[in-house]
Design a protein around this motif. Structure first.
Motif, PDB file in Angstrom:
ATOM      1  N   LEU A 125       0.796  -1.231   0.000  1.00 34.77           N
ATOM      2  CA  LEU A 125       0.000   0.000   0.000  1.00 34.77           C
ATOM      3  C   LEU A 125       0.829   1.282   0.000  1.00 34.77           C
ATOM      4  O   LEU A 125       0.512   2.207  -0.761  1.00 34.77           O
ATOM      5  CB  LEU A 125      -0.988  -0.007   1.163  1.00 34.77           C
ATOM      6  CG  LEU A 125      -2.165  -0.976   0.993  1.00 34.77           C
ATOM      7  CD1 LEU A 125      -3.037  -0.970   2.240  1.00 34.77           C
ATOM      8  CD2 LEU A 125      -2.986  -0.641  -0.243  1.00 34.77           C
ATOM      9  N   PRO A 126       1.888   1.407   0.795  1.00 34.54           N
ATOM     10  CA  PRO A 126       2.662   2.660   0.757  1.00 34.54           C
ATOM     11  C   PRO A 126       3.310   2.951  -0.601  1.00 34.54           C
ATOM     12  O   PRO A 126       3.485   4.111  -0.960  1.00 34.54           O
ATOM     13  CB  PRO A 126       3.733   2.466   1.831  1.00 34.54           C
ATOM     14  CG  PRO A 126       3.190   1.439   2.743  1.00 34.54           C
ATOM     15  CD  PRO A 126       2.342   0.546   1.882  1.00 34.54           C
ATOM     16  N   THR A 132       5.610   8.341  -9.082  1.00 36.25           N
ATOM     17  CA  THR A 132       6.450   7.720 -10.107  1.00 36.25           C
ATOM     18  C   THR A 132       6.168   6.228 -10.195  1.00 36.25           C
ATOM     19  O   THR A 132       6.103   5.666 -11.288  1.00 36.25           O
ATOM     20  CB  THR A 132       7.941   7.960  -9.787  1.00 36.25           C
ATOM     21  OG1 THR A 132       8.157   9.356  -9.637  1.00 36.25           O
ATOM     22  CG2 THR A 132       8.830   7.416 -10.864  1.00 36.25           C
ATOM     23  N   PHE A 133       5.982   5.583  -9.054  1.00 36.22           N
ATOM     24  CA  PHE A 133       5.663   4.153  -9.054  1.00 36.22           C
ATOM     25  C   PHE A 133       4.339   3.905  -9.766  1.00 36.22           C
ATOM     26  O   PHE A 133       4.229   2.973 -10.573  1.00 36.22           O
ATOM     27  CB  PHE A 133       5.613   3.617  -7.627  1.00 36.22           C
ATOM     28  CG  PHE A 133       5.178   2.183  -7.563  1.00 36.22           C
ATOM     29  CD1 PHE A 133       6.074   1.168  -7.858  1.00 36.22           C
ATOM     30  CD2 PHE A 133       3.884   1.845  -7.213  1.00 36.22           C
ATOM     31  CE1 PHE A 133       5.678  -0.156  -7.816  1.00 36.22           C
ATOM     32  CE2 PHE A 133       3.479   0.533  -7.165  1.00 36.22           C
ATOM     33  CZ  PHE A 133       4.382  -0.472  -7.463  1.00 36.22           C
ATOM     34  N   ARG A 134       3.330   4.730  -9.481  1.00 35.65           N
ATOM     35  CA  ARG A 134       2.028   4.553 -10.134  1.00 35.65           C
ATOM     36  C   ARG A 134       2.153   4.717 -11.639  1.00 35.65           C
ATOM     37  O   ARG A 134       1.540   3.972 -12.404  1.00 35.65           O
ATOM     38  CB  ARG A 134       1.019   5.551  -9.561  1.00 35.65           C
ATOM     39  CG  ARG A 134       0.590   5.247  -8.148  1.00 35.65           C
ATOM     40  CD  ARG A 134      -0.643   6.053  -7.733  1.00 35.65           C
ATOM     41  NE  ARG A 134      -0.559   7.468  -8.050  1.00 35.65           N
ATOM     42  CZ  ARG A 134      -0.144   8.418  -7.222  1.00 35.65           C
ATOM     43  NH1 ARG A 134       0.231   8.107  -5.999  1.00 35.65           N
ATOM     44  NH2 ARG A 134      -0.126   9.680  -7.598  1.00 35.65           N
ATOM     45  N   GLY A 138       1.472   1.808 -14.359  1.00 34.91           N
ATOM     46  CA  GLY A 138       0.555   1.986 -15.487  1.00 34.91           C
ATOM     47  C   GLY A 138       1.217   1.684 -16.818  1.00 34.91           C
ATOM     48  O   GLY A 138       0.632   1.004 -17.678  1.00 34.91           O
ATOM     49  N   MET A 139       2.455   2.177 -16.998  1.00 33.08           N
ATOM     50  CA  MET A 139       3.166   1.878 -18.247  1.00 33.08           C
ATOM     51  C   MET A 139       3.383   0.383 -18.398  1.00 33.08           C
ATOM     52  O   MET A 139       3.228  -0.180 -19.479  1.00 33.08           O
ATOM     53  CB  MET A 139       4.510   2.614 -18.283  1.00 33.08           C
ATOM     54  CG  MET A 139       4.387   4.097 -18.472  1.00 33.08           C
ATOM     55  SD  MET A 139       5.965   4.935 -18.737  1.00 33.08           S
ATOM     56  CE  MET A 139       6.850   4.585 -17.245  1.00 33.08           C
ATOM     57  N   TYR A 140       3.729  -0.270 -17.305  1.00 31.95           N
ATOM     58  CA  TYR A 140       3.967  -1.710 -17.335  1.00 31.95           C
ATOM     59  C   TYR A 140       2.687  -2.451 -17.716  1.00 31.95           C
ATOM     60  O   TYR A 140       2.683  -3.297 -18.608  1.00 31.95           O
ATOM     61  CB  TYR A 140       4.476  -2.178 -15.972  1.00 31.95           C
ATOM     62  CG  TYR A 140       4.634  -3.667 -15.861  1.00 31.95           C
ATOM     63  CD1 TYR A 140       5.778  -4.298 -16.321  1.00 31.95           C
ATOM     64  CD2 TYR A 140       3.641  -4.458 -15.290  1.00 31.95           C
ATOM     65  CE1 TYR A 140       5.931  -5.670 -16.215  1.00 31.95           C
ATOM     66  CE2 TYR A 140       3.771  -5.819 -15.182  1.00 31.95           C
ATOM     67  CZ  TYR A 140       4.919  -6.421 -15.650  1.00 31.95           C
ATOM     68  OH  TYR A 140       5.054  -7.766 -15.558  1.00 31.95           O
TER      69      TYR A 140
END
Length: 155
Positions: A125-126, A132-134, A138-140
């Protein structure tokens, strides 16, 4: 064959695929703490993955063009080719990977399965709070989703 045959073979494939891919995807992190070396390992894995994806997409069409659409032989040949590629890649992986010493690896244990799932979600969750992770997630997902769609449509 009937529905149950195809369902059971699909489930067996997914179990084997998952049992191979989860450890395979985590190997660079487990093999080294050096960022440059991890990047090299992850990049090499991605490069070979793209080549394998192309082969996985092209092989059925290649065999169908040789034996025709009405023959079951292309599917058998495709399965044999996939098996050979997997065996060769597993041998190469086994002979070329290494592990960090066990004293460098932190041991995390939980009391039971429910505690394990709770810890898993509390750890995940964190990361979703990081913008940037989101974006990378999404790109992945969209990138691989398009790749899977292409593979299914091409085959």
């Amino acid at each position: 064959m009937n529905f149950w045959y195809y369902l059971s073979t699909y489930i067996m494939f997914e179990i084997v695929y998952t049992s191979v891919m989860i450890p395979y995807n985590t190997l660079p992190v487990e093999m080294t703490d050096d960022f440059d070396q991890r990047t090299y390992l992850a990049g090499s894995k991605a490069m070979f993955g793209k080549v394998a994806n192309f082969l996985g997409t092209a092989l059925p069409g290649f065999f169908i063009s040789i034996y025709g659409q009405d023959s079951p032989t292309p599917f058998f040949c495709t399965g044999v080719a996939y098996g050979a590629i997997l065996i060769v890649s597993m041998i190469l992986l086994y002979t070329n990977f290494w592990e960090r010493p066990s004293d460098e690896v932190e041991d995390e244990s939980v009391a039971n399965v429910f505690e394990g799932f709770k810890k898993l979600f509390m750890d995940i969750l964190p990361t979703l709070k990081i913008r940037t992770f989101r974006r990378h997630l999404g790109m992945y997902l969209f990138g691989f989703g398009a790749e899977w769609l292409f593979t299914a449509a091409f085959t």
